[in-house]
Design a protein around this motif. Structure first.
Motif, short mmCIF file in Angstrom:
data_model
loop_
_atom_site.label_atom_id
_atom_site.label_comp_id
_atom_site.label_asym_id
_atom_site.label_seq_id
_atom_site.Cartn_x
_atom_site.Cartn_y
_atom_site.Cartn_z
N ARG A 97 0.86 -1.19 0.00
CA ARG A 97 0.00 0.00 0.00
C ARG A 97 0.89 1.23 0.00
O ARG A 97 1.65 1.44 0.94
N THR A 98 0.79 2.03 -1.03
CA THR A 98 1.72 3.14 -1.21
C THR A 98 1.16 4.50 -0.80
O THR A 98 1.89 5.32 -0.26
N PHE A 99 -0.12 4.75 -1.07
CA PHE A 99 -0.67 6.07 -0.72
C PHE A 99 -2.19 6.03 -0.71
O PHE A 99 -2.82 5.11 -1.24
N GLY A 100 -2.76 7.05 -0.09
CA GLY A 100 -4.21 7.23 -0.07
C GLY A 100 -4.55 8.55 -0.73
O GLY A 100 -3.80 9.53 -0.62
N LEU A 101 -5.70 8.58 -1.42
CA LEU A 101 -6.13 9.80 -2.11
C LEU A 101 -7.62 10.02 -1.91
O LEU A 101 -8.42 9.13 -2.19
#
Length: 200
Positions: A97-101
């Motif tokens: 999991r790399t990022f949330g947007l």
């Protein structure tokens, strides 16, 4: 004295690559969500706990984050829960999991080296993904209102190792990490100790 730099991050297999502009150190006194400071924190909500997510938010979500790989958003895994307004993006190959947007994607042509502050770059533009605010409709006092919302948070553990300033151990030692109570919404943000159900 503050320093600003661009940091590279990726999933484990390298299919997802991003760059984020960060200014260190963060402000440890300004609790206003709109303050001009990066945010380094851990949240005790069930989503963040199950993901083991370590939040790192830039000052300006529109200008300080770019996705350079993959070439299409459809290649990203996208998990949405609760109100489904935030996408928790992950690599379909290695699972990281790399990022949330919370916002919208837009593809732009950008001179990435110039964006990163390099004066001696080759001056070549490439297609990258940036983010922009989204409109959210809510009912307040019986009336529908539209609010603009924009949220970008990278998982700090996906920053590439060895970049000056990106030493997660040092962030802990300097007391830069704060904790939020998104599970119970009873306590204010604090430093030094997680809230109930949270992790160090």
């Amino acid at each position: 004295m503050s320093t600003t730099g661009v940091y590279h991050g990726s999933c484990h297999c390298g299919s997802i690559k991003y760059q984020i502009r960060l200014t260190f150190p963060p402000s440890l006194t300004d609790k206003d969500p709109a303050a001009k400071t990066i945010r380094i924190y851990k949240c005790n909500c069930s989503t963040c706990q199950k993901m083991g997510y370590f939040h790192l938010r830039p000052i300006n979500a529109s200008d300080d984050f770019i996705l350079t790989s993959p070439s299409t958003i459809e290649e990203l895994g996208d998990y949405r829960c609760f109100d489904r307004k935030v996408g928790w993006y992950f690599c379909k190959t290695c699972g990281v999991r790399t990022f949330g947007l919370g916002g919208e994607w837009e593809q732009v042509e950008l001179d990435v080296e110039k964006w990163a502050g390099k004066e001696d770059g080759e001056g070549q533009a490439q297609k990258v993904w940036k983010t922009k605010p989204m409109d959210i409709k809510k009912v307040v006092d019986g009336k529908e209102v539209t609010k603009s919302a924009h949220y970008v948070s990278v998982n700090a553990v996906t920053l590439e190792a060895g970049q000056e300033g990106a030493d997660l151990r040092k962030w802990h030692e300097q007391g830069w990490i704060f904790y939020v109570d998104s599970k119970n919404h009873k306590e204010a943000m604090r430093f030094g100790e997680p809230h109930e159900g949270g992790m160090y």
